[in-house]
Design a protein around this motif. Structure first.
Motif, PDB file in Angstrom:
ATOM      1  N   LEU A   1      35.374  20.369  50.522  1.00  0.00           N
ATOM      2  CA  LEU A   1      34.858  19.508  49.468  1.00  0.00           C
ATOM      3  C   LEU A   1      33.754  18.576  49.978  1.00  0.00           C
ATOM      4  O   LEU A   1      32.730  18.408  49.312  1.00  0.00           O
ATOM      5  CB  LEU A   1      36.007  18.696  48.853  1.00  0.00           C
ATOM      6  CG  LEU A   1      35.635  17.720  47.741  1.00  0.00           C
ATOM      7  CD1 LEU A   1      34.953  18.437  46.574  1.00  0.00           C
ATOM      8  CD2 LEU A   1      36.870  16.975  47.267  1.00  0.00           C
ATOM      9  N   ALA A   2      33.938  17.990  51.145  1.00  0.00           N
ATOM     10  CA  ALA A   2      32.928  17.053  51.672  1.00  0.00           C
ATOM     11  C   ALA A   2      31.577  17.746  51.862  1.00  0.00           C
ATOM     12  O   ALA A   2      30.527  17.176  51.547  1.00  0.00           O
ATOM     13  CB  ALA A   2      33.407  16.436  52.983  1.00  0.00           C
TER      14      ALA A   2
ATOM     15  N   TYR B   1      33.466  33.146  48.082  1.00  0.00           N
ATOM     16  CA  TYR B   1      34.875  32.746  48.122  1.00  0.00           C
ATOM     17  C   TYR B   1      35.716  34.019  47.991  1.00  0.00           C
ATOM     18  O   TYR B   1      35.532  34.797  47.064  1.00  0.00           O
ATOM     19  CB  TYR B   1      35.167  31.778  46.972  1.00  0.00           C
ATOM     20  CG  TYR B   1      36.594  31.270  46.946  1.00  0.00           C
ATOM     21  CD1 TYR B   1      36.964  30.190  47.709  1.00  0.00           C
ATOM     22  CD2 TYR B   1      37.544  31.881  46.138  1.00  0.00           C
ATOM     23  CE1 TYR B   1      38.266  29.711  47.679  1.00  0.00           C
ATOM     24  CE2 TYR B   1      38.835  31.419  46.093  1.00  0.00           C
ATOM     25  CZ  TYR B   1      39.204  30.323  46.886  1.00  0.00           C
ATOM     26  OH  TYR B   1      40.485  29.856  46.843  1.00  0.00           O
ATOM     27  N   ARG B   2      36.669  34.226  48.891  1.00  0.00           N
ATOM     28  CA  ARG B   2      37.419  35.492  48.921  1.00  0.00           C
ATOM     29  C   ARG B   2      38.912  35.338  48.667  1.00  0.00           C
ATOM     30  O   ARG B   2      39.645  36.305  48.776  1.00  0.00           O
ATOM     31  CB  ARG B   2      37.236  36.154  50.279  1.00  0.00           C
ATOM     32  CG  ARG B   2      35.794  36.447  50.625  1.00  0.00           C
ATOM     33  CD  ARG B   2      35.477  37.876  50.322  1.00  0.00           C
ATOM     34  NE  ARG B   2      34.115  38.170  50.758  1.00  0.00           N
ATOM     35  CZ  ARG B   2      33.254  38.833  50.047  1.00  0.00           C
ATOM     36  NH1 ARG B   2      33.614  39.306  48.868  1.00  0.00           N
ATOM     37  NH2 ARG B   2      32.051  39.067  50.492  1.00  0.00           N
TER      38      ARG B   2
ATOM     39  N   ASP C   1      42.631  25.840  47.402  1.00  0.00           N
ATOM     40  CA  ASP C   1      43.016  26.497  48.641  1.00  0.00           C
ATOM     41  C   ASP C   1      41.817  27.270  49.195  1.00  0.00           C
ATOM     42  O   ASP C   1      41.303  28.174  48.538  1.00  0.00           O
ATOM     43  CB  ASP C   1      44.194  27.447  48.378  1.00  0.00           C
ATOM     44  CG  ASP C   1      44.711  28.084  49.651  1.00  0.00           C
ATOM     45  OD1 ASP C   1      44.670  27.433  50.714  1.00  0.00           O
ATOM     46  OD2 ASP C   1      45.138  29.251  49.584  1.00  0.00           O
ATOM     47  N   GLY C   2      41.349  26.874  50.348  1.00  0.00           N
ATOM     48  CA  GLY C   2      40.253  27.578  51.009  1.00  0.00           C
ATOM     49  C   GLY C   2      38.862  27.230  50.513  1.00  0.00           C
ATOM     50  O   GLY C   2      37.902  27.924  50.838  1.00  0.00           O
ATOM     51  N   GLY C   3      38.729  26.153  49.739  1.00  0.00           N
ATOM     52  CA  GLY C   3      37.385  25.821  49.293  1.00  0.00           C
ATOM     53  C   GLY C   3      37.330  24.836  48.144  1.00  0.00           C
ATOM     54  O   GLY C   3      38.154  23.932  48.028  1.00  0.00           O
ATOM     55  N   VAL C   4      36.360  25.078  47.268  1.00  0.00           N
ATOM     56  CA  VAL C   4      36.093  24.169  46.148  1.00  0.00           C
ATOM     57  C   VAL C   4      35.848  24.984  44.884  1.00  0.00           C
ATOM     58  O   VAL C   4      35.158  26.007  44.916  1.00  0.00           O
ATOM     59  CB  VAL C   4      34.845  23.297  46.446  1.00  0.00           C
ATOM     60  CG1 VAL C   4      34.440  22.474  45.236  1.00  0.00           C
ATOM     61  CG2 VAL C   4      35.095  22.402  47.646  1.00  0.00           C
ATOM     62  N   HIS C   5      36.415  24.503  43.788  1.00  0.00           N
ATOM     63  CA  HIS C   5      36.118  25.067  42.472  1.00  0.00           C
ATOM     64  C   HIS C   5      35.097  24.129  41.829  1.00  0.00           C
ATOM     65  O   HIS C   5      35.370  22.943  41.653  1.00  0.00           O
ATOM     66  CB  HIS C   5      37.385  25.158  41.633  1.00  0.00           C
ATOM     67  CG  HIS C   5      37.157  25.768  40.297  1.00  0.00           C
ATOM     68  ND1 HIS C   5      37.277  25.055  39.132  1.00  0.00           N
ATOM     69  CD2 HIS C   5      36.806  27.034  39.925  1.00  0.00           C
ATOM     70  CE1 HIS C   5      37.018  25.843  38.105  1.00  0.00           C
ATOM     71  NE2 HIS C   5      36.718  27.047  38.564  1.00  0.00           N
ATOM     72  N   MET C   6      33.933  24.673  41.517  1.00  0.00           N
ATOM     73  CA  MET C   6      32.845  23.890  40.951  1.00  0.00           C
ATOM     74  C   MET C   6      32.659  24.297  39.495  1.00  0.00           C
ATOM     75  O   MET C   6      32.634  25.484  39.174  1.00  0.00           O
ATOM     76  CB  MET C   6      31.566  24.166  41.747  1.00  0.00           C
ATOM     77  CG  MET C   6      30.370  23.378  41.305  1.00  0.00           C
ATOM     78  SD  MET C   6      28.968  23.594  42.429  1.00  0.00           S
ATOM     79  CE  MET C   6      28.570  25.317  42.182  1.00  0.00           C
TER      80      MET C   6
END
Length: 157
Positions: A16-17, A155-156, A106-111
């Motif tokens: 996220l950062a 994203y996988r 989980d594992g990243g960011v939802h934008m």
């Protein structure tokens, strides 16, 4: 005035950062905008500049038919690592209100991008939107998704 709403979602495989840092830099918008739009930030910001409420950002842009025009947006709301909003103050739209939302997953960011816009000129504007403007906005966001995947990976999960 007829208003339109579009929503776009994308998952990024980065923290996220890092996501927030990239999308809150006004200069990075040019990196994810189609080159044929001639998008240039004309405000005196540098790579370290980050959005804040009240920030005015000016651009040169060629939204249709290669015709150059000035565009000005204001950052109206910012909640750190959650969302920010830009609104047109001068430009091609009768209304432009663009929300940028970020949620850690989980594992990243939802934008999520939520765009509310309107075209001037009444019936002519509605017809222009149906025939051209909406399609161009969809192309811009499709390009943006591809560019973001090229910069950060897909994203996988």
């Amino acid at each position: 005035m007829k208003t339109y709403r579009l929503q776009f979602e994308q998952k990024l495989p980065i923290p996220l950062a890092e996501t927030w840092d990239f999308f809150t830099s006004p200069l990075n918008l040019a990196k994810i905008t189609p080159a044929n739009m001639g998008f240039t930030v004309t405000s005196p910001y540098d790579a370290q500049s980050k959005v804040y409420p009240g920030m005015i950002i000016t651009y040169k842009i060629k939204p249709l038919f290669g015709i150059s025009m000035d565009w000005m947006t204001e950052i109206t709301h910012v909640k750190d690592q959650d969302y920010f909003v830009d609104e047109q103050r001068f430009g091609p739209y009768a209304l432009w209100h663009h929300e940028h939302h970020f949620k850690e997953i989980d594992g990243g960011v939802h934008m999520t991008d939520i765009l509310n816009y309107a075209i001037p000129y009444g019936v002519i504007g509605r017809l222009s939107n149906a025939l051209l403007v909406r399609k161009e906005i969809l192309k811009i966001f499709a390009h943006r998704e591809k560019a973001i995947n090229e910069i950060f990976g897909v994203y996988r999960r």
